[in-house]
Design a protein around this motif. Structure first.
Motif, short mmCIF file in Angstrom:
data_model
loop_
_atom_site.label_atom_id
_atom_site.label_comp_id
_atom_site.label_asym_id
_atom_site.label_seq_id
_atom_site.Cartn_x
_atom_site.Cartn_y
_atom_site.Cartn_z
N GLN A 183 0.86 -1.19 0.00
CA GLN A 183 0.00 0.00 0.00
C GLN A 183 0.89 1.23 0.00
O GLN A 183 2.05 1.18 0.45
CB GLN A 183 -0.93 0.03 1.22
CG GLN A 183 -0.22 0.22 2.53
CD GLN A 183 -1.12 0.37 3.73
OE1 GLN A 183 -0.63 0.53 4.84
NE2 GLN A 183 -2.42 0.32 3.57
N SER A 188 -3.54 5.90 -1.03
CA SER A 188 -4.65 5.03 -0.67
C SER A 188 -4.27 4.18 0.54
O SER A 188 -3.11 3.80 0.70
CB SER A 188 -5.03 4.11 -1.84
OG SER A 188 -6.02 3.17 -1.46
N GLN A 190 -5.76 1.31 0.97
CA GLN A 190 -6.09 -0.04 0.54
C GLN A 190 -4.82 -0.81 0.16
O GLN A 190 -3.90 -0.26 -0.45
CB GLN A 190 -7.04 -0.02 -0.67
CG GLN A 190 -8.38 0.63 -0.39
CD GLN A 190 -9.20 -0.18 0.59
OE1 GLN A 190 -9.25 -1.40 0.53
NE2 GLN A 190 -9.85 0.51 1.53
N TRP A 191 -4.80 -2.10 0.53
CA TRP A 191 -3.71 -2.98 0.11
C TRP A 191 -4.02 -3.53 -1.28
O TRP A 191 -5.18 -3.76 -1.63
CB TRP A 191 -3.55 -4.14 1.09
CG TRP A 191 -2.98 -3.72 2.41
CD1 TRP A 191 -3.67 -3.26 3.49
CD2 TRP A 191 -1.60 -3.71 2.79
NE1 TRP A 191 -2.80 -2.96 4.52
CE2 TRP A 191 -1.53 -3.24 4.12
CE3 TRP A 191 -0.42 -4.07 2.15
CZ2 TRP A 191 -0.33 -3.11 4.81
CZ3 TRP A 191 0.78 -3.94 2.83
CH2 TRP A 191 0.82 -3.46 4.14
#
Length: 267
Positions: A183, A188, A190-191
């Motif tokens: 990430q 972001s 989010q992974w």
């Protein structure tokens, strides 16, 4: 493909709908929800179960794992264990898998092209570290690459906003797959999806503060650490504090000059 196997005085029937235990009182097979986890539908290859009577183990083979059932140590509930297996390795013909006990925790896994020895003790106890090996950055045209000191937080000019991270796990077991997930905080939280690609490239990042995080899994074992690197990308020159101050002064000067001109004309 399906199979019938005897394990701990019970008869089991397995196929793509799960594993079913024979109930002699009703003369029918009833689904066993625990043993069905040996052959999960989304990873199903065949219904072949292999019983190791001498060690009280029941094996099942899926796309990514060797799963095996052992008696519970602290309760009567059996335990399902997973041995991750590389997708790149050749497998035996579907439904003809072969697993034989050698000694201690070592097992011989037969495939259509040969054999592989797996030591369960080493697989279960091993932990893995992920490390960022190198960091490079360059300009917008990608024609200049600089090696970055990964031990120090980076401060990059706006024209040096393209970065590549290379990372790895020291893992040499050929029957295991290593996958990575990362990430970039600041863009972001989010992974990304898991990938076997050992690098990440970010092109033309906008100005701001960032932290790059990457983690790994070897088979089904998560890395015990997350590797990180923090850096910042400066504003472009026309958004710099100096330029903003200059523009502000020019605006004020013009406003003052304009007001003065109007006052003179009125006079």
């Amino acid at each position: 493909h399906s199979s019938i196997v005897k394990y701990r005085d019970n008869i089991y029937y397995s196929y793509n709908k799960g594993v079913f235990k024979y109930d002699p009182s009703n003369n029918r097979f009833i689904k066993d929800t625990l043993l069905s986890k040996l052959l999960k539908k989304e990873e199903y290859t065949s219904g072949k179960l292999i019983s190791d009577v001498s060690n009280n183990i029941l094996w099942g083979v899926t796309k990514k794992d060797l799963n095996y059932l052992t008696p519970g140590k602290l309760s009567n509930v059996p335990k399902i264990n997973k041995v991750p297996f590389s997708k790149a390795l050749p497998r035996g013909l579907t439904g003809y898998e072969n697993i034989s006990h050698l000694r201690n925790q070592e097992y011989l896994i037969g495939t259509s092209t040969g054999y592989i020895v797996v030591d369960l003790e080493k697989v279960q106890n091993k932990l893995y570290n992920i490390e960022i090996n190198t960091i490079t950055n360059g300009n917008l045209d990608h024609d200049i690459l600089n090696s970055i000191d990964k031990t120090v937080s980076g401060e990059f000019k706006n024209k040096q906003s393209t970065l590549q991270f290379n990372y790895s796990v020291a893992e040499f077991d050929k029957y295991l797959d290593t996958e990575y997930q990362y990430q970039l905080e600041g863009i972001s939280s989010q992974w990304t999806n898991w990938s076997s690609r050992p690098y990440a490239l970010f092109e033309n990042l906008p100005h701001g503060n960032y932290t790059f995080n990457v983690r790994a899994r070897v088979g089904n074992i998560m890395s015990k650490n997350t590797a990180s690197y923090s850096f910042s990308v400066a504003r472009p020159w026309y958004f710099s504090n100096t330029m903003i101050t200059l523009v502000h002064h020019v605006y004020i000067s013009r406003s003052i000059y304009g007001n003065s001109s109007r006052i003179t004309k009125l006079s």
